[in-house]
Structure formats: C-alpha cells, structure tokens
Design a protein around this motif. Structure first.
Motif, PDB file in Angstrom:
ATOM      1  N   HIS A 168      36.775  44.792  22.981  1.00  0.00           N
ATOM      2  CA  HIS A 168      38.187  44.559  22.815  1.00  0.00           C
ATOM      3  C   HIS A 168      39.129  44.740  24.295  1.00  0.00           C
ATOM      4  O   HIS A 168      40.203  44.660  24.548  1.00  0.00           O
ATOM      5  N   ILE A 169      38.237  44.451  25.495  1.00  0.00           N
ATOM      6  CA  ILE A 169      38.623  44.459  26.823  1.00  0.00           C
ATOM      7  C   ILE A 169      38.224  43.142  27.602  1.00  0.00           C
ATOM      8  O   ILE A 169      37.381  42.628  26.899  1.00  0.00           O
ATOM      9  N   SER A 170      38.886  42.801  28.648  1.00  0.00           N
ATOM     10  CA  SER A 170      38.314  41.700  29.291  1.00  0.00           C
ATOM     11  C   SER A 170      36.691  41.599  29.626  1.00  0.00           C
ATOM     12  O   SER A 170      36.241  42.725  29.913  1.00  0.00           O
ATOM     13  N   GLN A 171      36.175  40.349  29.587  1.00  0.00           N
ATOM     14  CA  GLN A 171      34.876  40.284  29.883  1.00  0.00           C
ATOM     15  C   GLN A 171      33.799  41.153  29.007  1.00  0.00           C
ATOM     16  O   GLN A 171      33.047  42.147  29.287  1.00  0.00           O
ATOM     17  N   PRO A 172      34.122  41.198  27.706  1.00  0.00           N
ATOM     18  CA  PRO A 172      33.458  42.082  26.465  1.00  0.00           C
ATOM     19  C   PRO A 172      31.765  41.816  26.733  1.00  0.00           C
ATOM     20  O   PRO A 172      31.353  40.765  26.922  1.00  0.00           O
ATOM     21  N   GLY A 173      31.099  42.915  26.554  1.00  0.00           N
ATOM     22  CA  GLY A 173      29.663  42.886  26.423  1.00  0.00           C
ATOM     23  C   GLY A 173      28.991  42.863  27.889  1.00  0.00           C
ATOM     24  O   GLY A 173      27.727  42.728  27.977  1.00  0.00           O
ATOM     25  N   GLU A 174      29.838  42.447  28.886  1.00  0.00           N
ATOM     26  CA  GLU A 174      29.141  42.552  30.324  1.00  0.00           C
ATOM     27  C   GLU A 174      28.754  43.886  30.819  1.00  0.00           C
ATOM     28  O   GLU A 174      29.523  44.728  30.382  1.00  0.00           O
ATOM     29  N   THR A 175      27.850  43.780  31.788  1.00  0.00           N
ATOM     30  CA  THR A 175      27.549  44.995  32.200  1.00  0.00           C
ATOM     31  C   THR A 175      28.441  45.296  33.719  1.00  0.00           C
ATOM     32  O   THR A 175      28.676  44.541  34.443  1.00  0.00           O
ATOM     33  N   SER A 176      28.941  46.356  33.914  1.00  0.00           N
ATOM     34  CA  SER A 176      29.673  46.590  34.912  1.00  0.00           C
ATOM     35  C   SER A 176      29.227  48.259  35.681  1.00  0.00           C
ATOM     36  O   SER A 176      28.761  48.914  34.757  1.00  0.00           O
ATOM     37  N   PHE A 177      30.055  48.413  36.440  1.00  0.00           N
ATOM     38  CA  PHE A 177      30.041  49.983  37.075  1.00  0.00           C
ATOM     39  C   PHE A 177      31.414  50.543  36.416  1.00  0.00           C
ATOM     40  O   PHE A 177      32.309  49.689  36.451  1.00  0.00           O
ATOM     41  N   PRO A 178      31.517  51.633  36.506  1.00  0.00           N
ATOM     42  CA  PRO A 178      32.807  52.377  36.345  1.00  0.00           C
ATOM     43  C   PRO A 178      33.739  51.862  37.359  1.00  0.00           C
ATOM     44  O   PRO A 178      33.471  52.032  38.426  1.00  0.00           O
ATOM     45  N   GLY A 179      35.099  51.678  36.997  1.00  0.00           N
ATOM     46  CA  GLY A 179      36.023  51.261  37.917  1.00  0.00           C
ATOM     47  C   GLY A 179      37.276  50.514  37.379  1.00  0.00           C
ATOM     48  O   GLY A 179      37.242  50.462  35.939  1.00  0.00           O
ATOM     49  N   GLY A 180      37.986  50.323  38.119  1.00  0.00           N
ATOM     50  CA  GLY A 180      39.265  49.359  37.510  1.00  0.00           C
ATOM     51  C   GLY A 180      40.122  49.234  38.681  1.00  0.00           C
ATOM     52  O   GLY A 180      40.053  49.492  39.845  1.00  0.00           O
ATOM     53  N   ALA A 181      41.528  48.963  38.310  1.00  0.00           N
ATOM     54  CA  ALA A 181      42.498  48.631  39.113  1.00  0.00           C
ATOM     55  C   ALA A 181      43.105  49.838  40.047  1.00  0.00           C
ATOM     56  O   ALA A 181      43.047  51.112  39.503  1.00  0.00           O
ATOM     57  N   VAL A 182      43.387  49.565  41.311  1.00  0.00           N
ATOM     58  CA  VAL A 182      43.959  50.788  42.136  1.00  0.00           C
ATOM     59  C   VAL A 182      45.358  50.940  42.005  1.00  0.00           C
ATOM     60  O   VAL A 182      46.202  49.876  41.896  1.00  0.00           O
ATOM     61  N   GLU A 183      46.034  51.951  41.433  1.00  0.00           N
ATOM     62  CA  GLU A 183      47.298  52.233  41.232  1.00  0.00           C
ATOM     63  C   GLU A 183      48.116  52.402  42.387  1.00  0.00           C
ATOM     64  O   GLU A 183      47.653  52.919  43.474  1.00  0.00           O
ATOM     65  N   ALA A 184      49.326  52.167  42.349  1.00  0.00           N
ATOM     66  CA  ALA A 184      50.472  52.365  43.483  1.00  0.00           C
ATOM     67  C   ALA A 184      50.268  53.576  43.937  1.00  0.00           C
ATOM     68  O   ALA A 184      50.313  54.750  43.293  1.00  0.00           O
ATOM     69  N   GLY A 185      50.105  53.770  45.244  1.00  0.00           N
ATOM     70  CA  GLY A 185      49.958  54.952  45.937  1.00  0.00           C
ATOM     71  C   GLY A 185      48.827  55.666  46.156  1.00  0.00           C
ATOM     72  O   GLY A 185      48.468  56.943  46.555  1.00  0.00           O
ATOM     73  N   GLU A 186      47.471  55.074  45.284  1.00  0.00           N
ATOM     74  CA  GLU A 186      46.380  55.644  45.085  1.00  0.00           C
ATOM     75  C   GLU A 186      45.283  55.095  46.132  1.00  0.00           C
ATOM     76  O   GLU A 186      45.367  53.916  46.316  1.00  0.00           O
ATOM     77  N   THR A 187      44.592  56.057  46.673  1.00  0.00           N
ATOM     78  CA  THR A 187      43.383  55.603  47.623  1.00  0.00           C
ATOM     79  C   THR A 187      42.404  55.034  46.737  1.00  0.00           C
ATOM     80  O   THR A 187      41.969  55.058  45.580  1.00  0.00           O
ATOM     81  N   TYR A 188      41.416  53.944  47.370  1.00  0.00           N
ATOM     82  CA  TYR A 188      40.451  53.206  46.665  1.00  0.00           C
ATOM     83  C   TYR A 188      39.317  54.185  46.290  1.00  0.00           C
ATOM     84  O   TYR A 188      38.832  54.176  44.857  1.00  0.00           O
ATOM     85  N   GLU A 189      38.977  55.161  46.947  1.00  0.00           N
ATOM     86  CA  GLU A 189      38.159  56.588  46.346  1.00  0.00           C
ATOM     87  C   GLU A 189      38.678  57.179  45.127  1.00  0.00           C
ATOM     88  O   GLU A 189      37.949  57.297  44.200  1.00  0.00           O
ATOM     89  N   ALA A 190      39.980  57.566  45.404  1.00  0.00           N
ATOM     90  CA  ALA A 190      40.597  58.314  44.090  1.00  0.00           C
ATOM     91  C   ALA A 190      40.715  57.500  42.794  1.00  0.00           C
ATOM     92  O   ALA A 190      40.280  57.960  41.970  1.00  0.00           O
ATOM     93  N   ALA A 191      40.870  56.192  43.102  1.00  0.00           N
ATOM     94  CA  ALA A 191      40.775  55.089  41.899  1.00  0.00           C
ATOM     95  C   ALA A 191      39.385  55.159  41.280  1.00  0.00           C
ATOM     96  O   ALA A 191      39.171  55.179  40.099  1.00  0.00           O
TER      97      ALA A 191
END
Length: 205
Positions: free
Chosen positions: A46-69
């Motif tokens: 029920h999310i985008s690209q269903p059934g595909e393999t990925s690493f944990p992760g997602g969009a970087v939120e405002a004021g957030e560093t890439y590492e923190a995201a």
C-alpha cells in the motif's frame, strides 16, 4: 557589494541545480549466525513501489540532517531503538534531475533478524551475507533516454535551431539475480558501490 555576495555564499551549502526531492537511506549490517549480512526490506503493497526491495530510508524532513533522517526512518520501519543503530560512516550518494539520495552504513547492534518487527510500510526483511556479495557481481543493463520537445519549443533562440545536437542520456541499471527476491535499481547500485569500497581496502575481518 562583493562582501555581501561572499557572506551570502559562505552561509549556504551548495546544492544541485533543479527541484530535486531529498532522501536518505541506511545500509544496515546485521550479524546472522556470526556472519555479517546486509539487511534489506520488501516494501508493502500500500505504499509507492510496492513489492520492491529497498534499504530503510525516506524523505529528509525540514531542519533534519541526512544522517538523522536515515536513523529515524530505520527506527520507524524496523521498530528499533536508537541505541541499536551505530553509524559507521557515509557512502557515495545519488543525484538525478528528480532526487538526491544520501546513504549511510550502520551496524545493527544486539539485533536478531528473526526478532525484527516491521511497521506497516514493510512487508518483510531479508539479509544477504557480505561474503556472497563480495563474490557475486551484479549484471548491468543500459537504457537510453531521448529528449522530447513541445511544439512551442523556441528553436529559433538556440544556435542550430531544430538541428541542434542534443545529447541522449544513458543509464546503467544494476541487477542482482537472487532466487527468492528482487534486487535492482538504486538499491542494487548502492549495494554494488558499497562492495566496491570494501574491495578497495584490505579484506574485512
């Protein structure tokens, strides 16, 4: 004026030109039967690209560093506490006309694969031994892209007009041929790059 220009440039971080969206992913290393493995997710239906393999992760939120995201998304998707995620460093990243994806490698400390309880965004997790990835290279398939111009494109404003020598794009897409899972695209490309970096140094212990 020049002092003001210098100050403005010094106060900002250079970014790619365009309107990319910013994402961050984590390449988690987990011990399975005493052997280091890379951990992967299968995206739920029920999310985008269903059934595909990925690493944990997602969009970087405002004021957030890439590492923190990357850490936050991993905590949410795998229901892990902060103390279990030990960042080992940042790897190379992906830039396209649509996205910027930064990537971080981390050790999952005191985590058993069978004990991971995923959230609703993840259908399942699986792991691949680093030894396997070190000895099995991906296959690359090249795709080409071609520019298409709208009818009102102002050819008269460019040298050569309609005969201008537009460059077509080419992209090599990585595929790992696994028995029970799919692994291709950005996730496979980041996997291959991580393995390349391991091979540049002395064999890991």
């Amino acid at each position: 004026m020049f002092t003001d220009i210098q100050k403005r440039l010094a106060e900002r971080e250079p970014k790619p030109l365009g309107k990319q969206r910013y994402f961050s992913v984590l390449l988690p290393i987990i011990m399975v039967a005493g052997v280091p493995n890379l951990l992967y997710e299968v995206r739920s239906q029920h999310i985008s690209q269903p059934g595909e393999t990925s690493f944990p992760g997602g969009a970087v939120e405002a004021g957030e560093t890439y590492e923190a995201a990357a850490i936050r998304e991993t905590m949410e998707e795998l229901n892990l506490p902060f103390d279990c995620i030990h960042i080992l460093g940042e790897m190379d990243y992906i830039v396209s006309d649509q996205v910027v994806i930064r990537s971080f490698v981390a050790e999952l400390k005191d985590v058993q694969l069978e004990d991971i309880v995923c959230n609703e965004e993840v259908e399942e997790v699986f792991a691949i031994p680093l030894d396997y990835l070190l000895t099995h290279k991906p296959t690359y398939y090249t795709v080409s892209t071609k520019l298409e111009h709208p009818e009102n494109f102002p050819y008269e404003l460019i040298q050569g007009g309609e005969k201008y020598d537009w460059k077509s794009g080419h992209q090599a897409i990585a595929f790992y041929h696994l028995e029970n899972h799919q692994l291709w695209g950005y996730t496979a490309g980041l996997t291959a790059r991580f393995i390349e970096l391991l091979k540049l140094e002395n064999p890991i212990e």
